[in-house]
Design a protein around this motif. Structure first.
Motif, PDB file in Angstrom:
ATOM      1  N   UNK A  79      -2.023   1.095   3.576  1.00 48.39           N
ATOM      2  CA  UNK A  79      -0.965   1.060   2.560  1.00 48.39           C
ATOM      3  C   UNK A  79      -0.148   2.337   2.711  1.00 48.39           C
ATOM      4  N   UNK A  80       1.161   2.207   2.811  1.00 43.06           N
ATOM      5  CA  UNK A  80       2.046   3.363   3.000  1.00 43.06           C
ATOM      6  C   UNK A  80       3.130   3.354   1.934  1.00 43.06           C
ATOM      7  N   UNK A  81       3.392   4.534   1.384  1.00 41.61           N
ATOM      8  CA  UNK A  81       4.490   4.718   0.428  1.00 41.61           C
ATOM      9  C   UNK A  81       5.461   5.702   1.051  1.00 41.61           C
ATOM     10  N   UNK A  82       6.718   5.320   1.144  1.00 41.31           N
ATOM     11  CA  UNK A  82       7.727   6.200   1.713  1.00 41.31           C
ATOM     12  C   UNK A  82       9.031   5.989   0.964  1.00 41.31           C
ATOM     13  N   UNK A  83      10.087   6.615   1.422  1.00 40.52           N
ATOM     14  CA  UNK A  83      11.395   6.451   0.768  1.00 40.52           C
ATOM     15  C   UNK A  83      12.437   6.097   1.807  1.00 40.52           C
ATOM     16  N   UNK A  84      13.511   5.485   1.355  1.00 42.85           N
ATOM     17  CA  UNK A  84      14.587   5.081   2.263  1.00 42.85           C
ATOM     18  C   UNK A  84      15.898   5.048   1.489  1.00 42.85           C
ATOM     19  N   UNK A  85      16.975   5.210   2.213  1.00 43.75           N
ATOM     20  CA  UNK A  85      18.315   5.095   1.626  1.00 43.75           C
ATOM     21  C   UNK A  85      18.866   3.708   1.926  1.00 43.75           C
ATOM     22  N   UNK A  86      19.352   3.033   0.901  1.00 43.77           N
ATOM     23  CA  UNK A  86      19.946   1.705   1.049  1.00 43.77           C
ATOM     24  C   UNK A  86      21.369   1.737   0.504  1.00 43.77           C
ATOM     25  N   UNK A  87      22.166   0.712   0.783  1.00 41.90           N
ATOM     26  CA  UNK A  87      23.532   0.683   0.220  1.00 41.90           C
ATOM     27  C   UNK A  87      23.550   0.773  -1.310  1.00 41.90           C
ATOM     28  N   UNK A  88      22.461   0.352  -1.944  1.00 37.44           N
ATOM     29  CA  UNK A  88      22.398   0.410  -3.406  1.00 37.44           C
ATOM     30  C   UNK A  88      21.781   1.705  -3.924  1.00 37.44           C
ATOM     31  N   UNK A  89      21.434   2.605  -3.016  1.00 39.02           N
ATOM     32  CA  UNK A  89      20.843   3.871  -3.442  1.00 39.02           C
ATOM     33  C   UNK A  89      19.442   4.058  -2.875  1.00 39.02           C
ATOM     34  N   UNK A  90      18.858   5.239  -3.087  1.00 37.15           N
ATOM     35  CA  UNK A  90      17.522   5.518  -2.549  1.00 37.15           C
ATOM     36  C   UNK A  90      16.450   4.674  -3.228  1.00 37.15           C
ATOM     37  N   UNK A  91      15.453   4.276  -2.451  1.00 41.32           N
ATOM     38  CA  UNK A  91      14.363   3.443  -2.971  1.00 41.32           C
ATOM     39  C   UNK A  91      13.026   3.992  -2.478  1.00 41.32           C
ATOM     40  N   UNK A  92      11.981   3.690  -3.232  1.00 44.10           N
ATOM     41  CA  UNK A  92      10.624   3.860  -2.744  1.00 44.10           C
ATOM     42  C   UNK A  92      10.209   2.541  -2.077  1.00 44.10           C
ATOM     43  N   UNK A  93       9.624   2.649  -0.893  1.00 41.01           N
ATOM     44  CA  UNK A  93       9.216   1.475  -0.135  1.00 41.01           C
ATOM     45  C   UNK A  93       7.692   1.458  -0.055  1.00 41.01           C
ATOM     46  N   UNK A  94       7.104   0.355  -0.525  1.00 38.18           N
ATOM     47  CA  UNK A  94       5.661   0.149  -0.445  1.00 38.18           C
ATOM     48  C   UNK A  94       5.386  -0.863   0.667  1.00 38.18           C
ATOM     49  N   UNK A  95       4.561  -0.497   1.622  1.00 42.51           N
ATOM     50  CA  UNK A  95       4.209  -1.426   2.695  1.00 42.51           C
ATOM     51  C   UNK A  95       2.687  -1.463   2.861  1.00 42.51           C
ATOM     52  N   UNK A  96       2.198  -2.608   3.284  1.00 45.17           N
ATOM     53  CA  UNK A  96       0.774  -2.762   3.578  1.00 45.17           C
ATOM     54  C   UNK A  96       0.624  -3.584   4.847  1.00 45.17           C
ATOM     55  N   UNK A  97      -0.356  -3.194   5.660  1.00 44.81           N
ATOM     56  CA  UNK A  97      -0.707  -3.956   6.857  1.00 44.81           C
ATOM     57  C   UNK A  97      -2.188  -4.293   6.761  1.00 44.81           C
ATOM     58  N   UNK A  98      -2.484  -5.562   6.789  1.00 42.12           N
ATOM     59  CA  UNK A  98      -3.865  -6.035   6.723  1.00 42.12           C
ATOM     60  C   UNK A  98      -4.203  -6.651   8.070  1.00 42.12           C
ATOM     61  N   UNK A  99      -5.113  -6.014   8.800  1.00 43.14           N
ATOM     62  CA  UNK A  99      -5.433  -6.456  10.151  1.00 43.14           C
ATOM     63  C   UNK A  99      -6.810  -7.114  10.183  1.00 43.14           C
ATOM     64  N   UNK A 100      -6.890  -8.212  10.895  1.00 44.72           N
ATOM     65  CA  UNK A 100      -8.169  -8.897  11.062  1.00 44.72           C
ATOM     66  C   UNK A 100      -8.719  -8.698  12.471  1.00 44.72           C
TER      67      UNK A 100
END
Length: 492
Positions: free
Chosen positions: A56-77
């Motif tokens: 699980x990763x939490x990071x930030x990014x700039x979008x046309x609508x303004x800065x956002x926090x981005x939550x991503x998860x990778x589940x590997x089998x």
């Protein structure tokens, strides 16, 4: 009372999901840190089959609508079937000979490492030929979708990797609106996806800690330390994270014709953590760690030193797994190049000359290798040795400032709490004033702060032995006295 933001004992909340207990530690700090660098969570946790790994990763990014926090998860089998550790375990086994060879590899024996990794390469080829590296595909054929937490209004997009072994979740929240509840909700959605793969009851009775510091069961050592556990050096850590990313993604570097740094020089006063940072970088990359000490190079016999340095780089060109080579106390190995005409100076110059030649094309000869050199005396190292192209990155590792010392104290104490506190035993007071301690410890390095804590721990242990356990937790006053004692007369 503790200064705001300096609390030694992390603020946490516990919630349940599908019968599992989830400890969310310092969610506010996680979200704040994610504004600067990606924060990785859960990567070391164990999950029920068929799930092998969850990131699980939490990071930030700039979008046309303004800065956002981005939550991503990778589940590997899928396992990484050809990881260094797994291939070595297949080659070495658990018999006495295998255990002996394992110890020699851990001790940095280059000959043993070369032999075992050579056999491992052959084993890996056979592994592929037999088709044993083909994982099961429990998520193959699934269609993209969404998972949502209506209570906080969080929606995560769910996609499935073409390999059939990876589930990905992604959600965005505007930065000005993000709250700890969003992080808690995303962790819940991630666990929901795990349950869809492993079964509704698969998490029951398990416990997971979601923490930025990823505190281990024992205090971090030089061997186990990660960049998350390094305190007081935010700029240096950020630079090392970028280097780790460039090392782990050669395909992106090749696409742009970019070359990652081949060598890193870290310099600064003793005790500031240069060796620790080198180890943390190796752990961040997932690389083997090879430390070169002065006796391995310098030889009293004519021509011996030159042969030794050539052999070190000859070995480096043959490594088949990511490897960080550390030349610690670099100035004691190669110093004052070009100075003096006596035999000793000529020998040093010969070693320096070979070192220059070997570093010129090391990354082209073996992209798996990165070289780090550390020194307390950068002025003793000839500029030609450390020019760009050989050492592309030069990092000053200074003594920590007041805020840096507060972070170092906080992380060290949290590590001790995680390792030693248990029901009925509290190691530290709840109201430690880390702000005051950081002000009093002016001029101290991380090594000094570690010694401050060691002295107090020893005094408490002796008191415990004499009184049969009737000992109070470590207080601000006791840490204050230990700082004063280490600084010497007139420090109070």
């Amino acid at each position: 009372m503790s200064e705001s933001g300096f609390g030694a004992r992390p603020r946490s909340e516990t919630f349940q999901y599908a019968g599992a207990d989830i400890d969310l530690v310092d969610a506010t700090t996680i979200l704040a840190a994610a504004r600067v660098n990606p924060v990785e969570l859960l990567s070391r946790a164990a999950f029920p089959a068929p799930v092998k790994r969850v990131d699980v990763t939490v990071t930030s990014a700039d979008t046309p609508d303004g800065p956002v926090h981005v939550f991503t998860a990778r589940i590997s089998t899928a396992d990484d079937p050809l990881s260094t550790e797994r291939i070595r375990s297949l080659v070495l086994g658990n018999d006495p000979v295998g255990l002996l060879l394992t110890r020699r590899i851990q001790a940095g024996d280059p000959v043993t490492t070369r032999i075992v990794d050579g056999v491992g390469a052959a084993a890996a080829a056979a592994y592929r030929k037999l088709g044993l590296d083909r994982p099961d595909r429990p998520v193959a054929g699934r269609e993209p979708g969404t998972l949502a937490d209506a209570a906080v209004g969080l929606q995560a997009d769910v996609t499935y990797d073409e390999s059939g072994t990876m589930v990905r979740l992604r959600a965005e929240v505007p930065r000005e609106q993000v709250q700890p509840a969003h992080l808690r909700a995303f962790v819940g959605l991630t666990l929901q996806a795990v349950c869809e793969l492993a079964g509704e009851e698969s998490l029951r009775g398990r416990r997971y800690v979601v923490s930025r510091d990823s505190l281990p069961k024992a205090p971090p050592t030089t061997q186990t330390v990660t960049l998350d556990q390094v305190g007081g050096l935010a700029d240096v850590v950020a630079e090392l994270r970028q280097i780790a990313v460039s090392f782990r993604h050669p395909e992106a570097m090749a696409r742009w014709g970019a070359r990652r740094p081949q060598g890193i020089l870290m310099y600064g006063p003793p005790g500031t953590g240069k060796t620790m940072l080198s180890r943390a970088l190796a752990n961040e990359i997932g690389a083997d760690f090879r430390e070169i000490r002065t006796p391995e190079i310098l030889d009293k016999w004519l021509g011996g030193s030159e042969r030794n340095i050539k052999q070190i780089f000859r070995d480096a060109r043959r490594y088949r797994v990511p490897t960080l080579i550390l030349f610690d106390e670099f100035d004691s190995i190669i110093s004052y190049a070009g100075v003096g005409g006596d035999a000793a100076s000529q020998a040093i110059n010969a070693v320096a000359g070979i070192f220059k030649q070997e570093m010129n094309d090391l990354i082209e000869a073996n992209p798996n290798v990165i070289v780090v050199a550390t020194t307390n005396f950068p002025h003793r190292v000839d500029d030609s040795l450390i020019r760009s192209g050989r050492f592309d990155v030069k990092l000053s590792v200074p003594k920590p400032d007041e805020a840096g010392r507060a972070e170092i104290i906080r992380k060290m104490i949290r590590g001790l709490i995680a390792a030693h506190e248990q029901p009925g035993f509290r190691m530290f007071d709840d109201d430690l004033d880390l702000g005051e301690l950081s002000r009093l410890s002016i001029g101290m390095t991380g090594a000094d702060i570690k010694e401050v804590l060691r002295r107090v721990q020893l005094a408490k242990a002796m008191q415990d032995a004499r009184t049969g356990g009737r000992v109070t937790p470590i207080s601000t006053a006791e840490l204050r006295a230990s700082i004063a004692a280490l600084q010497g007369p007139g420090s109070a």
